[in-house]
Scaffold this motif. Structure first.
Motif: not given
Length: 435
Positions: A327-332, A406-414
């Motif tokens: 699961r791709w997550k954010r890494h600070a 959040r929508g942009q982040e979800v699209r980027r992750q996908k």
């Protein structure tokens, strides 16, 4: 036999007879300092017609019967030479010259098969289980054994082998000779770490002579002793191999290697599966370089490779399955609110170059709603749009802005996840992603 050696043996015989019981321990400790005594005793044992043979055997038996461990080990170091003298005399059919040696060996045997109270001993040996750790292995390094050895160990079904009770013997016969000799070798192997280099050499010579006499290999070894074939048993050869293994690992490489080859040679001729199994297992595990580097004067041991406690293979190893199921997550990178993702400019997906994306550390000014102003080629700035090139509307409502981000982040992750999956399946060109 030289007169000097004879004098050393006679002095040794006389001083022990006048020794009080309180001085036995100190006398046993001082025996190792008498360097000329042991070679002289070997010469007496090898000369079957020596007048000193009978008193020497009698005193060695007194040493063993005293119960002092150091005196017992002193007697046991001559056991290989005593065994060969007995077997060679038996092959020559001249039993009158080996009566004192037979009495000594039978006396040691009858002392060892009973305990202090005179009751027969029953020796037990637990067969090693792969589900339990030992100096040779660790169960964690082998893998899951829940349905095999682990289940047996849980139910207490560990195999135990018993030896005994053994019958007392008053004389050697063709039926019980190797039964007694095998048990004596078992006692000798139990004290291998205390044996001298001369005793280990004698054991290797005994093994070679017993196995090759009367066979074509005797001519190859150029041994001119007896040429009569000696009957052996599989259990006897296994005990010989045990001692040879220790000798190999403690400096006797040349003699030990020859002895092991000779024992395997005889085991092949006799079709002894136990001796072949043990001998071939030891031979395949030998490392000549490591054995030759052993110091004869150093600590005596058998070299084994112990599995390290930490696993050699990382459990967090990255594979195609772990990437797909990750699961791709954010890494600070610097602050909890900041994140930086970079993709190589050479990576491509379906022939379309992946743009370089920067969430933090971007050049330009920050707008009040959180967007940044990206410099344009004409000198003007524009708000960041969608990461895939699509423009997105900027909401003045902070909640709307957060949902848009959040929508942009979800699209980027996908998008990145699809790219990695395609790359793993071979449909994409070579690329690399860094997070």
């Amino acid at each position: 036999m030289l007169a000097m050696d004879q004098g050393v043996v006679e002095d040794w015989l006389s001083e022990f007879k006048t020794l009080p019981d309180s001085a036995v321990f100190s006398y046993a400790t001082s025996l190792k300092d008498k360097g000329a005594l042991v070679p002289a005793l070997y010469k007496v044992i090898r000369e079957n017609y020596s007048d000193l043979l009978e008193p020497v055997c009698h005193q060695l038996f007194e040493f063993y019967r005293s119960g002092e461990p150091q005196l017992q080990r002193f007697t046991l170091q001559f056991l290989p030479e005593l065994l060969w003298s007995l077997l060679s005399v038996s092959a020559a059919r001249d039993p009158h010259t080996s009566g004192c040696i037979e009495a000594l060996l039978l006396g040691i045997y009858n002392l060892e098969i009973v305990d202090k109270d005179g009751q027969s001993k029953v020796l037990s040996f637990t067969v090693p289980s792969l589900s339990k750790p030992s100096v040779y292995h660790e169960p964690s390094a082998i893998g899951s054994m829940a349905l095999t050895e682990g289940a047996l160990a849980t139910h207490g079904l560990s195999r135990v082998v018993y030896s005994g009770p053994h019958l007392q013997r008053e004389t050697f016969t063709a039926q019980n000779r190797f039964e007694v000799l095998t048990f004596l070798l078992l006692c000798y192997n139990a004290a291998l770490s205390y044996m001298t280099a001369t005793s280990l050499q004698s054991l290797c010579q005994l093994s070679s002579r017993v196995c090759i006499c009367g066979y074509p290999r005797q001519q190859m070894r150029r041994y001119k002793g007896i040429s009569t074939r000696l009957t052996v048993t599989s259990e006897f050869l296994v005990q010989l191999i045990t001692g040879i293994h220790y000798a190999l690992c403690n400096g006797e490489v040349e003699l030990g290697s020859k002895a092991l080859d000779d024992v395997l040679y005889r085991a092949q001729l006799e079709l002894f599966p136990e001796a072949l199994l043990v001998g071939n297992a030891i031979k395949s595990s030998l490392h000549s370089a490591a054995l030759k580097s052993n110091n004869k004067e150093g600590a005596r041991s058998i070299q084994v490779e112990i599995t390290p406690t930490s696993s050699r293979i990382s459990r967090n190893a990255v594979t195609s399955l772990s990437i797909r199921g990750h699961r791709w997550k954010r890494h600070a990178s610097h602050t909890p609110e900041s994140q930086e993702v970079s993709v190589d400019s050479e990576a491509a997906l379906g022939g379309v170059a992946i743009p370089e994306i920067s969430v933090t550390g971007v050049s330009g000014e920050r707008m009040p709603n959180g967007d940044s102003l990206r410099p344009r080629t004409d000198g003007r700035t524009q708000p960041d749009g969608d990461m895939l090139g699509n423009t997105s509307e900027v909401s003045l409502d902070p909640r709307g802005h957060e949902s848009g981000m959040r929508g942009q982040e979800v699209r980027r992750q996908k998008s990145v996840r699809r790219m990695v999956e395609n790359e793993g399946s071979g449909s994409a060109s070579t690329g690399r992603s860094q997070y």
